[in-house]
Design a protein around this motif. Structure first.
Motif, PDB file in Angstrom:
ATOM      1  N   LEU A   1      -4.394  -8.808 -12.150  1.00  0.00           N
ATOM      2  CA  LEU A   1      -3.076  -8.675 -11.840  1.00  0.00           C
ATOM      3  C   LEU A   1      -2.374  -7.335 -12.344  1.00  0.00           C
ATOM      4  O   LEU A   1      -1.468  -6.903 -11.774  1.00  0.00           O
ATOM      5  N   MET A   2      -2.750  -6.784 -13.308  1.00  0.00           N
ATOM      6  CA  MET A   2      -2.067  -5.541 -13.731  1.00  0.00           C
ATOM      7  C   MET A   2      -2.374  -4.467 -12.680  1.00  0.00           C
ATOM      8  O   MET A   2      -1.705  -3.611 -12.275  1.00  0.00           O
ATOM      9  N   ALA A   3      -3.762  -4.411 -12.313  1.00  0.00           N
ATOM     10  CA  ALA A   3      -4.260  -3.536 -11.336  1.00  0.00           C
ATOM     11  C   ALA A   3      -3.585  -3.732  -9.967  1.00  0.00           C
ATOM     12  O   ALA A   3      -3.167  -2.953  -9.454  1.00  0.00           O
ATOM     13  N   PHE A   4      -3.327  -5.008  -9.758  1.00  0.00           N
ATOM     14  CA  PHE A   4      -2.699  -5.292  -8.572  1.00  0.00           C
ATOM     15  C   PHE A   4      -0.968  -4.763  -8.561  1.00  0.00           C
ATOM     16  O   PHE A   4      -0.632  -4.114  -7.456  1.00  0.00           O
ATOM     17  N   TYR A   5      -0.337  -5.210  -9.748  1.00  0.00           N
ATOM     18  CA  TYR A   5       0.779  -4.433  -9.772  1.00  0.00           C
ATOM     19  C   TYR A   5       0.956  -2.990  -9.723  1.00  0.00           C
ATOM     20  O   TYR A   5       1.821  -2.549  -9.053  1.00  0.00           O
ATOM     21  N   ILE A   6       0.057  -2.385 -10.472  1.00  0.00           N
ATOM     22  CA  ILE A   6       0.032  -1.015 -10.608  1.00  0.00           C
ATOM     23  C   ILE A   6      -0.214  -0.334  -9.057  1.00  0.00           C
ATOM     24  O   ILE A   6       0.466   0.504  -8.690  1.00  0.00           O
ATOM     25  N   LEU A   7      -1.226  -0.861  -8.200  1.00  0.00           N
ATOM     26  CA  LEU A   7      -1.212  -0.360  -6.888  1.00  0.00           C
ATOM     27  C   LEU A   7      -0.312  -1.011  -6.107  1.00  0.00           C
ATOM     28  O   LEU A   7      -0.023  -0.180  -5.069  1.00  0.00           O
ATOM     29  N   LEU A   8       0.359  -1.879  -6.177  1.00  0.00           N
ATOM     30  CA  LEU A   8       1.594  -2.537  -5.584  1.00  0.00           C
ATOM     31  C   LEU A   8       2.686  -1.385  -5.576  1.00  0.00           C
ATOM     32  O   LEU A   8       3.317  -0.649  -4.690  1.00  0.00           O
ATOM     33  N   ILE A   9       2.955  -0.846  -6.943  1.00  0.00           N
ATOM     34  CA  ILE A   9       4.064   0.329  -7.005  1.00  0.00           C
ATOM     35  C   ILE A   9       3.518   1.488  -6.337  1.00  0.00           C
ATOM     36  O   ILE A   9       4.248   2.349  -6.054  1.00  0.00           O
ATOM     37  N   GLY A  10       2.127   1.772  -6.534  1.00  0.00           N
ATOM     38  CA  GLY A  10       1.594   2.911  -5.773  1.00  0.00           C
ATOM     39  C   GLY A  10       1.893   2.907  -4.203  1.00  0.00           C
ATOM     40  O   GLY A  10       2.166   4.017  -3.523  1.00  0.00           O
ATOM     41  N   CYS A  11       1.841   1.802  -3.515  1.00  0.00           N
ATOM     42  CA  CYS A  11       1.883   1.704  -2.154  1.00  0.00           C
ATOM     43  C   CYS A  11       3.461   1.703  -1.985  1.00  0.00           C
ATOM     44  O   CYS A  11       3.779   2.459  -0.953  1.00  0.00           O
ATOM     45  N   ILE A  12       4.224   1.358  -2.810  1.00  0.00           N
ATOM     46  CA  ILE A  12       5.762   1.953  -2.593  1.00  0.00           C
ATOM     47  C   ILE A  12       5.927   3.205  -2.829  1.00  0.00           C
ATOM     48  O   ILE A  12       6.815   3.733  -1.866  1.00  0.00           O
TER      49      ILE A  12
END
Length: 576
Positions: free
Chosen positions: A91-102
């Motif tokens: 979940l933490m990695a998913f959130y970090i990559l989501l912010i990275g995509c944005i």
């Protein structure tokens, strides 16, 4: 219904803002044809997006798998101890990559407007930042049908334009109905201009370079393999993604298949092949249109309101001529009872959806406390009441006050019928002063708050009366064209006579004389004036010796703005 909405959207895209029309006139680009909403892609956009996208999708699949395992498999303490840390880390990695995509989207793309003209392109990057690209400045064009993150499910058109000064513009266009139109613009303006020179070089025996493809009098060369012209069956584009070279045979077979986006000036290559095969020449396009001349071209997107019998006699009394029905000049579609009811229904659905989401979220957090008999009913009712009152108030203020207002435009004037007031008729020569006013700066009694970037027009007649026409009364871009065509045409001769008689002419804070433009105590001679243009809702004057504007004033402080533009054009032309 869908076709009607699409047609209205296309009509809106064909309307040209005043600042773009003025810039095209200043730069001698001819007439702007349409507006294309594009996604400008910065350097290295492809790799930065996909380096983040693929780990993002992989982690999403891992999270879905872990969620299914937790729900479906009976868990003991040891199993839970192993799975939960992995789930939290994912979940933490998913959130970090989501912010990275944005962040990647913000860094690699920007929504801009592109305006093709007869002699070039205008790229509007922000409210005050423009770039002009003339057709003769373009060296190479790459184009192909492609998908690009985040719109990977929808196919668009990917373009890269490189100029002789090494400036490169890469952008995507996702509006399907406008894709072919933009291709036709490049075909008519770029390909046809460059094709005669390529064909002359071909006839002179030179080798033409199209990236992976080379063309000469002997044939076509791809990756050091040559196919003579007598063996070339066809050169075509497959699904706008692949360039296919077919070889002559009993059944034409594919000799080479290449990615279309790796072939520079692909459209010129295809047109050159057709000319070589046919041996016929193509003529250039016809004469170009001139800015400011002719009737305003705005397609009618809805039914024209009929003219009441009482107003027919009024129009004949003031000799207003024929009614203009070739434009969308009447009241806005928002000022009808059906539109108001539709907006209220949409607001109600949105409020109910928000309440359902609210209840599901807080029920899962607070459990029995939230599900008590009185709490949810009170909060849901309060939220629904608040949302309905808020949206309904905005809708009613914006629309109901305009619902009985009608604006009728004629060849030689206008008729205003607002509510129960007596209709007002006037001719264009009765108009003395015109102000261009941003909508958010207008008195609320005259116009409710609109989105920034829209504007209204205030007309002052020679008897001193004023009338403010808002976007809910009339299409402002069409009215701006009418002001240029009619009012400026009527007032310009007397203004030029006063200018030649060395009389100072005042346009609010701007004063014009034979010496130059004066703002305050500063004077800029005409020999140093680079341009007098409109950027959004500001009058901008540039000095030829400076990169920054010499003067920048709000357009609402400059009366008869279009008359000032016409006078500045005249003064600059005679000073040169």
């Amino acid at each position: 219904m869908q076709q009607r909405v699409q047609q209205q959207f296309l009509d809106m895209m064909k309307q040209i803002p005043d600042d773009i029309a003025r810039l095209a006139h200043e730069q001698q680009l001819g007439t702007p044809q349409a507006r294309y909403m594009i996604t400008k892609l910065h350097r290295n956009w492809f790799w930065l997006r996909f380096v983040i996208l693929y780990p993002f999708l992989l982690l999403m699949m891992i999270l879905i798998t872990l969620s299914i395992v937790i729900i479906a498999v009976p868990m003991n303490f040891s199993f839970t101890f192993m799975i939960l840390p992995l789930l939290l880390i994912s979940l933490m990695a998913f959130y970090i990559l989501l912010i990275g995509c944005i962040v990647a989207l913000a860094l690699t793309q920007k929504t801009c407007s592109l305006y093709p003209c007869d002699n070039g392109l205008i790229l509007k990057q922000s409210a005050s930042k423009f770039r002009v690209i003339r057709w003769e400045e373009i060296e190479t064009v790459w184009q192909a049908s492609a998908r690009a993150f985040p719109s990977t499910l929808f196919r668009g058109r990917l373009y890269t334009i490189r100029c002789h000064d090494s400036y490169t513009l890469t952008f995507m266009n996702h509006v399907r109905r406008l894709l072919d139109d933009l291709d036709q613009v490049f075909e008519a303006q770029f390909t046809r201009r460059r094709l005669p020179f390529y064909f002359a070089d071909y006839q002179a025996g030179r080798t033409l370079d199209f990236g992976l493809v080379k063309v000469n009098r002997e044939g076509i060369v791809v990756r050091e393999k040559m196919l003579p012209w007598e063996q070339v069956a066809d050169i075509s584009l497959l699904k706008r993604q692949r360039l296919v070279v077919s070889k002559v045979g009993e059944r034409p077979e594919i000799w080479m298949k290449l990615p279309a986006f790796k072939i520079p000036n692909l459209s010129i290559l295809l047109a050159l092949f057709q000319r070589i095969r046919s041996g016929q020449g193509e003529q250039e396009a016809g004469p170009q249109a001139i800015y400011g001349e002719g009737a305003t071209v705005v397609s009618a997107g809805r039914k024209i309101d009929p003219l009441p019998d009482g107003l027919v006699a009024l129009a004949e009394e003031h000799r207003l001529g024929e009614r203009r029905v070739d434009q969308k000049l009447g009241r806005s579609l928002l000022t009808s009872w059906s539109a108001i009811v539709g907006l209220l229904v949409v607001d109600a659905i949105g409020g109910i959806a928000a309440i359902v989401t609210w209840r599901m979220f807080f029920s899962s957090l607070f459990g029995p406390i939230w599900n008590s008999p009185t709490t949810p009913f009170f909060l849901e009712f309060a939220l629904l009441f608040f949302l309905m009152i808020l949206f309904a108030t905005i809708t009613i203020i914006r629309s109901v006050r305009q619902i009985h207002n009608y604006t009728y435009t004629f060849e030689h004037g206008m008729i205003l019928k607002w509510g129960k007031q007596d209709p007002v008729a006037f001719r264009w020569e009765d108009v003395e002063t015109v102000w261009r006013i941003p909508s958010f700066a207008i008195n609320r009694r005259q116009q409710p708050i609109m989105a920034p970037g829209t504007y209204a027009s205030t007309l002052q007649l020679r008897d001193g009366t004023r009338y403010t026409l808002t976007p809910l009364n009339i299409d402002q871009q069409a009215l701006g064209k009418i002001i240029e065509e009619q009012i400026v045409r009527l007032q310009l001769p007397a203004t030029i006579d006063a200018y030649q008689a060395d009389q100072p002419l005042c346009f609010g804070q701007v004063q014009v004389s034979r010496q130059g433009i004066t703002v305050g105590e500063r004077l800029l001679p005409w020999s140093q004036v680079k341009s007098v243009s409109l950027q959004e809702n500001r009058l901008v004057v540039y000095d030829i010796a400076q990169r920054k504007p010499w003067c920048k004033l709000p357009a609402k402080r400059v009366p008869n703005l279009f008359l000032l533009f016409a006078l500045a054009d005249y003064a600059r032309s005679i000073s040169e």
